[in-house]
Scaffold this motif. Structure first.
Motif, PDB file in Angstrom:
ATOM      1  N   GLU A  30       0.833  -1.205   0.000  1.00 36.78           N
ATOM      2  CA  GLU A  30       0.000   0.000   0.000  1.00 36.78           C
ATOM      3  C   GLU A  30       0.866   1.252   0.000  1.00 36.78           C
ATOM      4  OE1 GLU A  30      -3.055   0.516  -0.390  1.00 36.78           O
ATOM      5  OE2 GLU A  30      -4.068  -1.390  -0.040  1.00 36.78           O
ATOM      6  N   ALA A  31       1.956   1.226   0.777  1.00 45.42           N
ATOM      7  CA  ALA A  31       2.860   2.382   0.824  1.00 45.42           C
ATOM      8  C   ALA A  31       3.523   2.603  -0.535  1.00 45.42           C
ATOM      9  CB  ALA A  31       3.917   2.179   1.910  1.00 45.42           C
ATOM     10  N   LEU A  32       3.906   1.504  -1.188  1.00 39.99           N
ATOM     11  CA  LEU A  32       4.508   1.593  -2.515  1.00 39.99           C
ATOM     12  C   LEU A  32       3.516   2.193  -3.507  1.00 39.99           C
ATOM     13  CD1 LEU A  32       6.587   0.954  -4.701  1.00 39.99           C
ATOM     14  CD2 LEU A  32       5.761  -1.411  -4.711  1.00 39.99           C
ATOM     15  N   LYS A  33       2.274   1.717  -3.463  1.00 41.00           N
ATOM     16  CA  LYS A  33       1.247   2.228  -4.367  1.00 41.00           C
ATOM     17  C   LYS A  33       1.001   3.710  -4.123  1.00 41.00           C
ATOM     18  CE  LYS A  33      -3.538   1.426  -5.805  1.00 41.00           C
ATOM     19  NZ  LYS A  33      -4.751   0.589  -5.597  1.00 41.00           N
ATOM     20  N   LYS A  34       0.994   4.113  -2.850  1.00 44.54           N
ATOM     21  CA  LYS A  34       0.763   5.516  -2.520  1.00 44.54           C
ATOM     22  C   LYS A  34       1.810   6.409  -3.173  1.00 44.54           C
ATOM     23  CE  LYS A  34       2.226   7.594   1.172  1.00 44.54           C
ATOM     24  NZ  LYS A  34       2.471   8.051   2.558  1.00 44.54           N
ATOM     25  N   TRP A  35       3.082   6.034  -3.068  1.00 40.83           N
ATOM     26  CA  TRP A  35       4.140   6.865  -3.637  1.00 40.83           C
ATOM     27  C   TRP A  35       4.107   6.852  -5.161  1.00 40.83           C
ATOM     28  CZ3 TRP A  35       6.406  10.658  -1.377  1.00 40.83           C
ATOM     29  CH2 TRP A  35       6.570  10.638   0.015  1.00 40.83           C
ATOM     30  N   ARG A  36       3.762   5.706  -5.741  1.00 41.93           N
ATOM     31  CA  ARG A  36       3.648   5.668  -7.209  1.00 41.93           C
ATOM     32  C   ARG A  36       2.543   6.618  -7.677  1.00 41.93           C
ATOM     33  NH1 ARG A  36       0.385   3.335 -10.601  1.00 41.93           N
ATOM     34  NH2 ARG A  36      -0.581   1.943  -9.077  1.00 41.93           N
ATOM     35  N   LEU A  37       1.428   6.616  -6.968  1.00 40.03           N
ATOM     36  CA  LEU A  37       0.333   7.518  -7.320  1.00 40.03           C
ATOM     37  C   LEU A  37       0.722   8.972  -7.068  1.00 40.03           C
ATOM     38  CD1 LEU A  37      -2.730   5.538  -5.902  1.00 40.03           C
ATOM     39  CD2 LEU A  37      -2.077   5.813  -8.300  1.00 40.03           C
ATOM     40  N   ASN A  38       1.460   9.220  -5.980  1.00 37.14           N
ATOM     41  CA  ASN A  38       1.922  10.581  -5.699  1.00 37.14           C
ATOM     42  C   ASN A  38       2.724  11.148  -6.874  1.00 37.14           C
ATOM     43  OD1 ASN A  38       0.784  10.599  -3.168  1.00 37.14           O
ATOM     44  ND2 ASN A  38       2.699  10.417  -2.045  1.00 37.14           N
ATOM     45  N   PHE A  39       3.524  10.275  -7.497  1.00 32.30           N
ATOM     46  CA  PHE A  39       4.364  10.721  -8.613  1.00 32.30           C
ATOM     47  C   PHE A  39       3.659  10.581  -9.957  1.00 32.30           C
ATOM     48  CE2 PHE A  39       7.587  10.711  -5.426  1.00 32.30           C
ATOM     49  CZ  PHE A  39       8.572  11.574  -5.884  1.00 32.30           C
ATOM     50  N   GLU A  40       2.391  10.138  -9.912  1.00 30.96           N
ATOM     51  CA  GLU A  40       1.579  10.001 -11.127  1.00 30.96           C
ATOM     52  C   GLU A  40       2.285   9.152 -12.180  1.00 30.96           C
ATOM     53  OE1 GLU A  40       0.239  13.823 -12.465  1.00 30.96           O
ATOM     54  OE2 GLU A  40      -0.746  14.295 -10.573  1.00 30.96           O
ATOM     55  N   ALA A  42       2.266   5.465 -13.980  1.00 33.12           N
ATOM     56  CA  ALA A  42       1.455   4.267 -14.214  1.00 33.12           C
ATOM     57  C   ALA A  42       2.278   3.016 -13.939  1.00 33.12           C
ATOM     58  CB  ALA A  42       0.960   4.254 -15.662  1.00 33.12           C
ATOM     59  N   GLN A  43       1.585   1.936 -13.592  1.00 37.30           N
ATOM     60  CA  GLN A  43       2.276   0.670 -13.338  1.00 37.30           C
ATOM     61  C   GLN A  43       3.097   0.243 -14.549  1.00 37.30           C
ATOM     62  OE1 GLN A  43      -0.622  -2.251 -12.120  1.00 37.30           O
ATOM     63  NE2 GLN A  43      -0.481  -1.675  -9.956  1.00 37.30           N
ATOM     64  N   THR A  44       2.534   0.435 -15.733  1.00 40.46           N
ATOM     65  CA  THR A  44       3.251   0.026 -16.949  1.00 40.46           C
ATOM     66  C   THR A  44       4.510   0.860 -17.169  1.00 40.46           C
ATOM     67  OG1 THR A  44       1.755   1.472 -18.218  1.00 40.46           O
ATOM     68  CG2 THR A  44       1.219  -0.872 -18.147  1.00 40.46           C
ATOM     69  N   ASP A  45       4.444   2.155 -16.865  1.00 38.13           N
ATOM     70  CA  ASP A  45       5.631   3.013 -17.017  1.00 38.13           C
ATOM     71  C   ASP A  45       6.722   2.593 -16.046  1.00 38.13           C
ATOM     72  OD1 ASP A  45       4.415   4.470 -19.007  1.00 38.13           O
ATOM     73  OD2 ASP A  45       3.699   6.047 -17.666  1.00 38.13           O
ATOM     74  N   LEU A  46       6.315   2.290 -14.812  1.00 36.05           N
ATOM     75  CA  LEU A  46       7.296   1.870 -13.803  1.00 36.05           C
ATOM     76  C   LEU A  46       7.903   0.522 -14.174  1.00 36.05           C
ATOM     77  CD1 LEU A  46       8.718   2.271 -11.108  1.00 36.05           C
ATOM     78  CD2 LEU A  46       6.701   1.318  -9.958  1.00 36.05           C
ATOM     79  N   SER A  47       7.063  -0.406 -14.602  1.00 30.33           N
ATOM     80  CA  SER A  47       7.571  -1.741 -14.957  1.00 30.33           C
ATOM     81  C   SER A  47       8.486  -1.669 -16.179  1.00 30.33           C
ATOM     82  CB  SER A  47       6.406  -2.705 -15.214  1.00 30.33           C
ATOM     83  OG  SER A  47       5.627  -2.288 -16.324  1.00 30.33           O
TER      84      SER A  47
END
Length: 246
Positions: A30-40, A42-47
């Motif tokens: 959940e903490a990881l998801k929060k920071w990913r969303l904070n930085f806007e 997408a999961q695909t961009d990060l992967s």
């Protein structure tokens, strides 16, 4: 201190903050998801940046995969920071004020962080609010109640950004508003956008149409409620309260 050195210090401190929160959290996904969303991001961009399947990021965030170790967390954090830097570094810059200045303000009535995210429907029900603009729904990881008049009169745009705490994915509740326009104007001129905006003290039909229009442009959920402010705060505090920011 040179500009580049200052930038590196901000990145380093922000990296430590992010990695520490994720690894020490009872729910690291959940903490990881929060920071990913904070930085806007997408999961695909990060992967793609990390060279892994999108399902790997999804599995970490949902808890289906074993919690990532510090090495993997560090790589993910570094990827988020690098992606933001490639986009111009707006998010990193926005967090600079939170790292180097005090966050207390007379404009803040209450600020809380959640362990588990709240959905927009739950927020609306909890505070008996009408939805003025649905916008793009995001999980909400906290809320901030702001004295709108003090915020507008006393805070610069840079100081206004500090009201977000450490997660932009939060409900920003503005009290003492007359039409609802001023809070939306303040949000329009900042780099950070909240997960939802709540206009307190007005009914749905009393909110200025321009406020709705600005919410539509920024794709921000906009709500209105006339619930007693202390009752509103108590109701929101009961939802998965994590800690209070003094």
């Amino acid at each position: 201190m040179a500009k580049n050195e200052t930038h590196e210090n901000v990145r380093q401190r922000l990296s430590e903050k992010m990695a520490g929160e994720i690894t020490l959290s009872e729910k690291p996904g959940e903490a990881l998801k929060k920071w990913r969303l904070n930085f806007e991001v997408a999961q695909t961009d990060l992967s793609n940046y990390l060279g892994v399947s999108p399902s790997v990021i999804s599995d970490y965030e949902s808890g289906r995969r074993k919690s990532p170790g510090i090495l993997i967390v560090s790589k993910i954090v570094e990827a988020l920071l690098n992606i933001d830097a490639e986009r111009g570094g707006q998010k990193i810059h926005a967090y600079e004020g939170m790292l180097y200045t005090e966050t207390s303000s007379r404009a803040v009535y209450a600020t809380y962080e959640y362990t588990y995210p709240m959905q927009l429907a739950k927020l609306s029900k909890s505070i008996d609010a009408d939805v003025i603009n649905k916008g793009v729904e995001k999980p909400l990881y906290g809320f901030t109640v702001i004295d709108s008049k003090k915020a507008i009169l006393e805070l610069s745009s840079h100081e206004f950004q500090k009201l977000y705490g450490w997660s932009t994915e939060r409900a920003m509740v503005f009290t003492k508003v007359s039409t609802g326009k001023s809070p939306m104007v303040a949000i329009r001129v900042t780099n950070l956008k909240p997960g939802a905006v709540v206009i307190h003290g007005l009914r749905k039909n009393e909110v200025d149409p321009l406020a709705r229009k600005m919410a539509e442009i920024d794709r921000i959920p906009l709500l209105a409620t006339t619930m007693d402010i202390d009752g509103l705060v108590d109701s929101l505090k009961k939802y998965s309260q994590y800690h209070i920011i003094e």
